[in-house]
Design a protein around this motif. Structure first.
Motif, mmCIF file in Angstrom:
data_model
loop_
_atom_site.group_PDB
_atom_site.id
_atom_site.type_symbol
_atom_site.label_atom_id
_atom_site.label_comp_id
_atom_site.label_asym_id
_atom_site.label_seq_id
_atom_site.Cartn_x
_atom_site.Cartn_y
_atom_site.Cartn_z
ATOM 1 N N LEU A 592 47.928 -37.779 1.406
ATOM 2 C CA LEU A 592 47.630 -36.736 2.381
ATOM 3 C C LEU A 592 46.189 -36.285 2.278
ATOM 4 C CD1 LEU A 592 50.901 -34.711 1.945
ATOM 5 C CD2 LEU A 592 50.222 -35.947 3.997
ATOM 6 N N LYS A 593 45.730 -36.189 1.021
ATOM 7 C CA LYS A 593 44.326 -35.782 0.850
ATOM 8 C C LYS A 593 43.399 -36.793 1.507
ATOM 9 C CE LYS A 593 44.359 -32.987 -3.325
ATOM 10 N NZ LYS A 593 44.088 -32.944 -4.747
ATOM 11 N N GLY A 594 43.818 -38.064 1.373
ATOM 12 C CA GLY A 594 42.964 -39.132 1.885
ATOM 13 C C GLY A 594 42.786 -39.081 3.389
ATOM 14 N N ASN A 595 43.849 -38.828 4.110
ATOM 15 C CA ASN A 595 43.673 -38.845 5.571
ATOM 16 C C ASN A 595 43.858 -37.478 6.224
ATOM 17 O OD1 ASN A 595 46.511 -38.610 5.614
ATOM 18 N ND2 ASN A 595 46.721 -40.841 5.491
ATOM 19 N N GLY A 596 45.056 -36.910 6.062
ATOM 20 C CA GLY A 596 45.384 -35.716 6.835
ATOM 21 C C GLY A 596 44.488 -34.530 6.590
ATOM 22 N N GLN A 597 44.363 -34.156 5.315
ATOM 23 C CA GLN A 597 43.693 -32.883 5.042
ATOM 24 C C GLN A 597 42.213 -32.970 5.356
ATOM 25 O OE1 GLN A 597 44.351 -31.480 1.107
ATOM 26 N NE2 GLN A 597 43.357 -29.538 1.449
ATOM 27 N N SER A 599 40.595 -35.113 7.242
ATOM 28 C CA SER A 599 40.304 -35.294 8.670
ATOM 29 C C SER A 599 40.518 -33.984 9.420
ATOM 30 C CB SER A 599 41.178 -36.381 9.266
ATOM 31 O OG SER A 599 42.532 -36.058 9.114
ATOM 32 N N SER A 600 41.514 -33.193 8.942
ATOM 33 C CA SER A 600 41.734 -31.927 9.644
ATOM 34 C C SER A 600 40.563 -30.997 9.436
ATOM 35 C CB SER A 600 43.024 -31.266 9.149
ATOM 36 O OG SER A 600 42.846 -30.808 7.830
ATOM 37 N N LYS A 601 39.951 -31.063 8.248
ATOM 38 C CA LYS A 601 38.784 -30.212 8.002
ATOM 39 C C LYS A 601 37.619 -30.649 8.884
ATOM 40 C CE LYS A 601 39.736 -28.742 3.285
ATOM 41 N NZ LYS A 601 39.381 -28.902 1.891
ATOM 42 N N LYS A 602 37.481 -31.969 8.982
ATOM 43 C CA LYS A 602 36.379 -32.463 9.810
ATOM 44 C C LYS A 602 36.712 -32.297 11.285
ATOM 45 C CE LYS A 602 35.252 -35.936 6.352
ATOM 46 N NZ LYS A 602 35.411 -37.349 5.981
ATOM 47 N N GLY A 603 38.029 -32.181 11.558
ATOM 48 C CA GLY A 603 38.445 -32.041 12.959
ATOM 49 C C GLY A 603 38.358 -33.350 13.707
ATOM 50 N N GLY A 604 38.497 -34.483 13.015
ATOM 51 C CA GLY A 604 38.389 -35.773 13.697
ATOM 52 C C GLY A 604 39.716 -36.221 14.246
ATOM 53 N N PRO A 605 39.913 -36.163 15.529
ATOM 54 C CA PRO A 605 41.199 -36.543 16.111
ATOM 55 C C PRO A 605 41.496 -38.019 15.943
ATOM 56 C CG PRO A 605 39.596 -35.856 17.816
ATOM 57 C CD PRO A 605 38.961 -35.626 16.499
ATOM 58 N N SER A 730 36.955 -15.598 7.542
ATOM 59 C CA SER A 730 37.979 -15.744 6.485
ATOM 60 C C SER A 730 39.352 -15.280 6.988
ATOM 61 C CB SER A 730 37.592 -14.996 5.201
ATOM 62 O OG SER A 730 37.615 -13.594 5.406
ATOM 63 N N ASN A 731 39.648 -15.595 8.247
ATOM 64 C CA ASN A 731 40.949 -15.283 8.834
ATOM 65 C C ASN A 731 42.037 -16.083 8.111
ATOM 66 O OD1 ASN A 731 43.115 -14.878 10.448
ATOM 67 N ND2 ASN A 731 42.254 -15.823 12.283
ATOM 68 N N MET A 732 43.175 -15.424 7.857
ATOM 69 C CA MET A 732 44.267 -16.049 7.109
ATOM 70 C C MET A 732 44.811 -17.279 7.829
ATOM 71 S SD MET A 732 45.497 -15.215 4.223
ATOM 72 C CE MET A 732 45.869 -16.838 3.605
ATOM 73 N N TRP A 733 44.843 -17.215 9.188
ATOM 74 C CA TRP A 733 45.370 -18.342 9.950
ATOM 75 C C TRP A 733 44.481 -19.572 9.795
ATOM 76 C CZ3 TRP A 733 49.188 -18.311 14.290
ATOM 77 C CH2 TRP A 733 50.059 -17.212 14.203
ATOM 78 N N VAL A 734 43.165 -19.335 9.839
ATOM 79 C CA VAL A 734 42.214 -20.454 9.706
ATOM 80 C C VAL A 734 42.341 -21.059 8.316
ATOM 81 C CG1 VAL A 734 39.770 -21.096 9.744
ATOM 82 C CG2 VAL A 734 40.658 -19.426 11.395
ATOM 83 N N GLU A 735 42.398 -20.175 7.302
ATOM 84 C CA GLU A 735 42.522 -20.654 5.911
ATOM 85 C C GLU A 735 43.797 -21.465 5.730
ATOM 86 O OE1 GLU A 735 42.144 -17.849 2.812
ATOM 87 O OE2 GLU A 735 40.160 -17.152 3.419
ATOM 88 N N ALA A 736 44.905 -20.917 6.278
ATOM 89 C CA ALA A 736 46.187 -21.614 6.143
ATOM 90 C C ALA A 736 46.149 -22.959 6.855
ATOM 91 C CB ALA A 736 47.313 -20.748 6.706
ATOM 92 N N GLU A 738 43.555 -24.875 7.371
ATOM 93 C CA GLU A 738 42.744 -25.825 6.601
ATOM 94 C C GLU A 738 43.515 -26.332 5.383
ATOM 95 O OE1 GLU A 738 39.185 -23.717 5.771
ATOM 96 O OE2 GLU A 738 38.380 -23.951 7.796
ATOM 97 N N THR A 739 44.347 -25.437 4.829
ATOM 98 C CA THR A 739 45.126 -25.814 3.630
ATOM 99 C C THR A 739 46.310 -26.703 3.991
ATOM 100 O OG1 THR A 739 44.594 -23.605 2.829
ATOM 101 C CG2 THR A 739 46.193 -24.837 1.552
ATOM 102 N N ALA A 740 46.848 -26.511 5.182
ATOM 103 C CA ALA A 740 48.087 -27.206 5.568
ATOM 104 C C ALA A 740 47.898 -28.710 5.650
ATOM 105 C CB ALA A 740 48.565 -26.663 6.911
ATOM 106 N N LYS A 741 48.924 -29.425 5.159
ATOM 107 C CA LYS A 741 48.914 -30.891 5.222
ATOM 108 C C LYS A 741 49.993 -31.314 6.217
ATOM 109 C CE LYS A 741 48.380 -30.213 0.338
ATOM 110 N NZ LYS A 741 49.122 -30.185 -0.917
ATOM 111 N N PRO A 742 49.834 -32.434 6.850
ATOM 112 C CA PRO A 742 50.859 -32.867 7.819
ATOM 113 C C PRO A 742 52.121 -33.375 7.112
ATOM 114 C CG PRO A 742 49.081 -34.474 7.700
ATOM 115 C CD PRO A 742 48.676 -33.350 6.822
ATOM 116 N N ILE A 743 52.970 -32.430 6.718
ATOM 117 C CA ILE A 743 54.212 -32.805 6.016
ATOM 118 C C ILE A 743 55.386 -32.310 6.848
ATOM 119 C CG2 ILE A 743 55.525 -32.619 3.858
ATOM 120 C CD1 ILE A 743 52.925 -31.642 2.530
ATOM 121 N N PRO A 744 56.337 -33.166 7.208
ATOM 122 C CA PRO A 744 57.497 -32.693 7.969
ATOM 123 C C PRO A 744 58.372 -31.771 7.113
ATOM 124 C CG PRO A 744 57.805 -34.978 7.326
ATOM 125 C CD PRO A 744 56.403 -34.610 6.929
ATOM 126 N N ALA A 745 59.159 -30.948 7.761
ATOM 127 C CA ALA A 745 59.967 -29.936 7.060
ATOM 128 C C ALA A 745 60.863 -30.554 6.002
ATOM 129 C CB ALA A 745 60.812 -29.165 8.077
#
Length: 985
Positions: A592-597, A599-605, A730-736, A738-745
């Motif tokens: 997940l660190k390798g791709n999802g997280q 890329s989400s920080k970089k915002g690369g779709p 430093s909005n909590m939603w933005v922080e969350a 950035e922290t969130a990984k694409p993991i299904p429930a």
């Protein structure tokens, strides 16, 4: 100055003869009080209406004065009346005698059923009483009595007060008063005689007339006729001919599981003894004239059957023993016990404790280790199971507080699904989705913070009540509770849902114990779903989630959501294969660190879209992702963790302790955003290539603001952006995000650890003492008692009881909503319930005695029922038709039967009833003479003699004279009011 003071030093003593004495001071204080209360001068009221002394409002005001160091209380008693117009009447009032003198002759309020003794004796509407302030003080000597009376006389003369003033003398229990009333040229003296033994010549009318005439001492030779009012009171105490209708509870029937006098889940009701102890019949002759009747020591014309007025009152038994009241009271007593279940059932059940203690310490040490531990296989479970084995080993059946038949009956009542064989596949045979009736009775649990009346908690409360009262008391309660906890453990370990509980998260409107059982059911549901291993792509959503999703979808897409609801119903845990698996493997994290997280920080779709979408629930209507135009999918999310009120309170305390510092606020926000983070991860997994704006559009549409703008080409286009609060640094939603990984429930860490929560609940149940248990369940017991009282009242339809029940509900709602209500307030509620039960029992007793159900004519039945309800609510009820009316005939029959019962003890009187029947067939005179013997001798004789004569001389004004006499078994009293003209004397 010195020279001036020298002559004064020669004066040794100055006697000031103007100084007031204690007696004069006392008189001035009495006058001062009379002035303050404006009791000066003559004020005439309206003539007294019939019955006003009972139906009107009496008020009083008090003050305190002292004679030297002896304290007296002065009290003004008066009937509240409309003020009369005094204008233009002052001159005419000069010659009018005072109001109280006129009231002496008024016949409208003779023998009031409830009034101050002076009102009954003299018929006064207003008077003032001076009495010793302390209850133990008394004015005993004759000289002190005379001194007080002369003080009163002077005070009345000085102030011009025309209200009668009384002084209480002798001991208070004797109710001895002397007094005086003064007007213009007139005075009334109030005198009294009180004897224990009655002289024979004064037990009848002729002797009392002699006293009255001699006391008046009228100088006229043919005396004006004396007006007479007479009342005889007869007491009926013997109800043997009527069996008390309360059936005793059939305790033996309970053991066989039959429906007897008491069934588990039903409360007993009614008084164990007759709540009506006596019936008092008052026969009254209100207007007689001297010479019309004869009543002496040889013969009497006063036949109760012929009396023109009959009135009845009932004497209620003081604090009758009532089943429902005792039931609730006994259960309430458990709240004050200190013993634990172990202490009550005996320590012998827990021998060889060394191993168990070792197990628990071992369990606690393992809890602190980082590795996940299957907790349910340690600690409480081992203890409870070993306890059960030892109880059965060390305590024989005969030693058990509850015998097996009773215990099995209760357990089958509480757990009806146990009657059939439990299915091996783990599915419960109970239907937990029974719709709860919305009647008023069911809604009471919201007000009382108890539990619905068809719930397991409610039934358990009633069973514990029953056990406490009939089967083993406190030990029985402890035994049943232990069995209940073992059943809860069994159901948790074997995936059997608990019956009688509404599905869904704990209902915070109910008592904490009910919430705990609901929490355990939630845990069983989750564990059961996981153990069955049903893998589906839908998630079970609580009503709260459905509401949230509905808000986010908007009205256009609610229809789509409704279509999908059919698929909802499976827990997210169903994807887990192992009970203790939390899916936080290293490989997953690195990938997940390798791709999802990153890329989400970089915002690369582009990088995000390479991920395979997982955990989709269904497509969200028309919404598409902002950056790549793909359809937006609603993800499968975790349910929020259900919580009981104590956990919510605990959590709020933890959050409050973090303080207001920036670090504390940040930590608090992170703790509160666990659910948000989980939803973000699910959203990312379901929508590869998404951005925070996409998530906000679904999750919180209000935070995504869209505006119409004109682009470079001049076309109107919609431009959207996040709301101001989402753009805060430093909005909590933005922080969350950035922290969130694409993991299904299905692969996220559980928000709700059902294993841990179930163990916590089971431990909580296991450590409850009987006292704690009683505190938890008392609202349910009060709820049940109120429902029972309402049910019984509906059968009787007593209006006064309806009002009291409403008051009980209001009072209980206020008291029971507090976490730890005061014992005193709880006792008040129980006392109110007992009072209502006693009133209903009295109504049933009177209906049985007067045979309301046996009436063939509907009109007579209605009259009798009205008469019975009046007896309950009024101090005294007039019998329509006196001895000849329907109720009068029944009362006469009651006395006849009681009289025969007393006579039947004598063998010689065994043949009396047939003879009496023969006699009654004789002449009217014989019948009349015999009817007197139908009644016992009167328990009380009251007479009022009145006349108007000139005193003390033949040429004086004719003034009212009155004498009241009461004669009972141990008491004889004469209360006289004798008026005289003081113009020339």
């Amino acid at each position: 100055m010195a020279a001036d003071s020298e002559p004064e030093s020669e004066v040794f003593e100055i006697t000031d003869f103007t100084t007031a004495s204690e007696w004069e001071r006392f008189i001035s204080k009495v006058e001062e009080v009379l002035n303050d209360w404006k009791l000066i001068g003559n004020s005439l009221g309206k003539p007294l209406e019939k019955g006003i002394f009972t139906s009107g409002t009496w008020e009083e005001k008090s003050d305190e004065i002292s004679f030297a160091d002896f304290k007296f209380s002065v009290t003004h008693h008066y009937l509240v009346q409309d003020s009369t117009d005094k204008e233009g009447k002052d001159e005419a009032l000069e010659d009018v005698i005072p109001q109280s003198m006129q009231d002496l002759l008024c016949m409208n309020n003779d023998f009031p059923p409830r009034a101050h003794c002076l009102v009954r004796w003299y018929g006064l509407r207003e008077f003032v009483v001076i009495a010793p302030a302390a209850n133990h003080d008394a004015v005993l000597s004759e000289s002190k009595c005379s001194l007080l009376l002369s003080s009163v006389s002077i005070a009345l003369g000085n102030t011009g007060c025309q209200v009668p003033l009384f002084v209480q003398i002798h001991h208070k229990w004797r109710r001895m008063y002397v007094g005086e009333c003064q007007g213009h040229g007139v005075r009334t003296d109030f005198e009294m005689v009180h004897l224990r033994k009655v002289p024979n010549q004064y037990t009848h009318l002729s002797g009392l007339l002699d006293i009255f005439k001699s006391k008046i001492g009228c100088p006229l030779t043919p005396l004006p006729p004396v007006s007479i009012a007479i009342r005889f009171t007869y007491v009926l105490q013997d109800w043997q001919q009527y069996f008390w209708p309360q059936q005793p509870p059939d305790i033996d029937a309970l053991v066989g599981g039959e429906v007897g006098g008491l069934e588990f889940g039903k409360l007993p009701f009614g008084a164990c003894e007759d709540p009506i102890s006596e019936l008092h019949l008052a026969t009254t002759w209100p207007h007689l004239t001297e010479g019309i009747i004869v009543d002496n020591d040889v013969y009497s014309d006063l036949d109760p059957i012929q009396a023109p007025h009959w009135s009845v009152r009932v004497r209620k038994a003081e604090n009758p023993q009532c089943l429902l009241g005792d039931f609730v009271t006994e259960f309430f007593k458990i709240c004050r016990r200190k013993e634990s279940t172990d202490e009550i059932l005996g320590r012998s059940t827990f021998e060889e404790e060394g191993r168990e203690i070792a197990d628990i310490t071992h369990a606690l040490s393992k809890l602190t280790e980082p590795a996940p531990v299957p907790i349910h296989k340690l600690s409480v479970s081992n203890m409870v199971h070993s306890a059960k084995k030892k109880i059965r080993k060390h305590r024989g059946v005969e030693e058990s507080p509850l015998n097996n038949d009773v215990l099995n009956t209760i357990l089958l009542f509480l757990f009806p699904d146990a009657a059939s064989e439990k299915p091996l596949d783990g599915s419960s045979s109970t239907d937990n989705n029974n719709p709860v009736s919305e009647s008023e009775g069911y809604n009471l649990y919201n007000q009382f913070k108890s539990a619905p009346s068809d719930s397991l908690t409610y039934k358990l409360a009633l069973c514990l009540c029953m056990i406490n009262f009939y089967h083993g008391g406190l030990k029985g309660v402890a035994h049943l509770w232990q069995e209940f906890v073992l059943e809860m453990r069994f159901r948790w370990e074997n995936n059997f849902l608990i019956p009688g509980l509404a599905s869904g998260p704990p209902d915070l409107r109910c008592c904490l114990l009910h919430q705990k059982l609901q929490m355990l059911n939630c845990c069983i549901e989750r564990k059961k779903a996981r153990d069955e291993g049903r893998k589906t792509n839908t998630s079970d959503m609580y009503p709260g989630d459905a509401g949230r999703a509905g808000d986010q979808l908007g009205p256009d897409n609610l229809k789509d959501m409704d279509k999908e609801k059919g698929e909802v119903g499976k827990s997210w845990d169903s994807w887990s294969d192992s009970e203790e698996e939390f899916f936080e493997c290293l490989s997953d994290t690195e990938e997940l660190k390798g791709n999802g997280q990153e890329s989400s920080k970089k915002g690369g779709p582009k990088e995000m879209t390479s991920l395979k979408p997982e955990g989709r629930l269904y497509q969200h209507g028309k919404l598409t992702l902002l950056h790549n135009g793909e359809p937006l999918y609603i993800p499968v999310t975790q349910e929020p963790a259900p919580m009981t009120e104590d956990l919510l309170e605990e959590q709020s305390e933890v959050l409050a302790k973090l303080g207001t510092s920036a670090e504390g606020a940040h930590l608090r926000a992170r703790m509160q955003s666990a659910c948000l983070l989980s939803d973000m991860e699910s959203f990312k997994a379901a929508n590869p290539g998404c951005f925070l704006e996409d998530f906000v559009r679904w999750y919180s549409p209000r935070d995504y603001i869209e505006e119409e703008v004109i682009d470079e080409k001049g076309n109107m286009v919609l431009k959207g952006e996040l709301s101001a609060r989402m753009k805060i640094p430093s909005n909590m939603w933005v922080e969350a995000w950035e922290t969130a990984k694409p993991i299904p429930a299905r692969r996220q860490r559980r928000l709700f650890d059902d294993t841990r929560e179930a163990e916590k609940v089971l431990h909580y149940l296991a450590v409850q003492k009987p006292a704690d248990l009683a505190r938890h369940l008392l609202p349910c017991v009060i709820h049940a008692a109120v429902l029972k009282v309402k049910e019984e009242e509906n059968l009787e339809n007593i209006s006064s009881v309806k009002k009291i029940i409403k008051q009980i509900i209001t009072h209980s709602s206020k008291v029971l909503h507090f976490p730890n209500p005061e014992d005193k307030k709880l006792e008040e509620i129980i006392h109110q319930i007992t009072n209502v039960e006693a009133i209903i029992a009295r109504a049933r007793s009177l209906k049985a005695k007067f045979g309301t159900e046996k009436c063939e004519q509907e009109e007579e039945k209605e009259d009798l029922e009205r008469f019975v309800s009046c007896l309950l609510e009024q101090p005294e009820v007039l019998v329509v038709g006196a001895g000849r009316g329907h109720a009068g005939r029944i009362i006469h029959k009651l006395f006849v039967n009681a009289h025969r019962l007393t006579e039947s003890s004598d063998e010689a009187a065994a043949m009396a009833p047939p003879e009496e029947e023969l006699k009654r067939m004789g002449s009217p005179e014989e019948r009349r003479q015999n009817s007197v013997s139908d009644f016992p001798p009167p328990a009380g004789r009251e007479l009022i003699l009145r006349t108007t004569v000139p005193r003390p001389a033949p040429y004086s004004r004719a003034l009212p004279q009155r004498m009241y006499s009461v004669l009972t078994k141990e008491d004889f009293r004469l209360a006289g009011a004798f008026s005289s003209d003081t113009s020339f004397f």
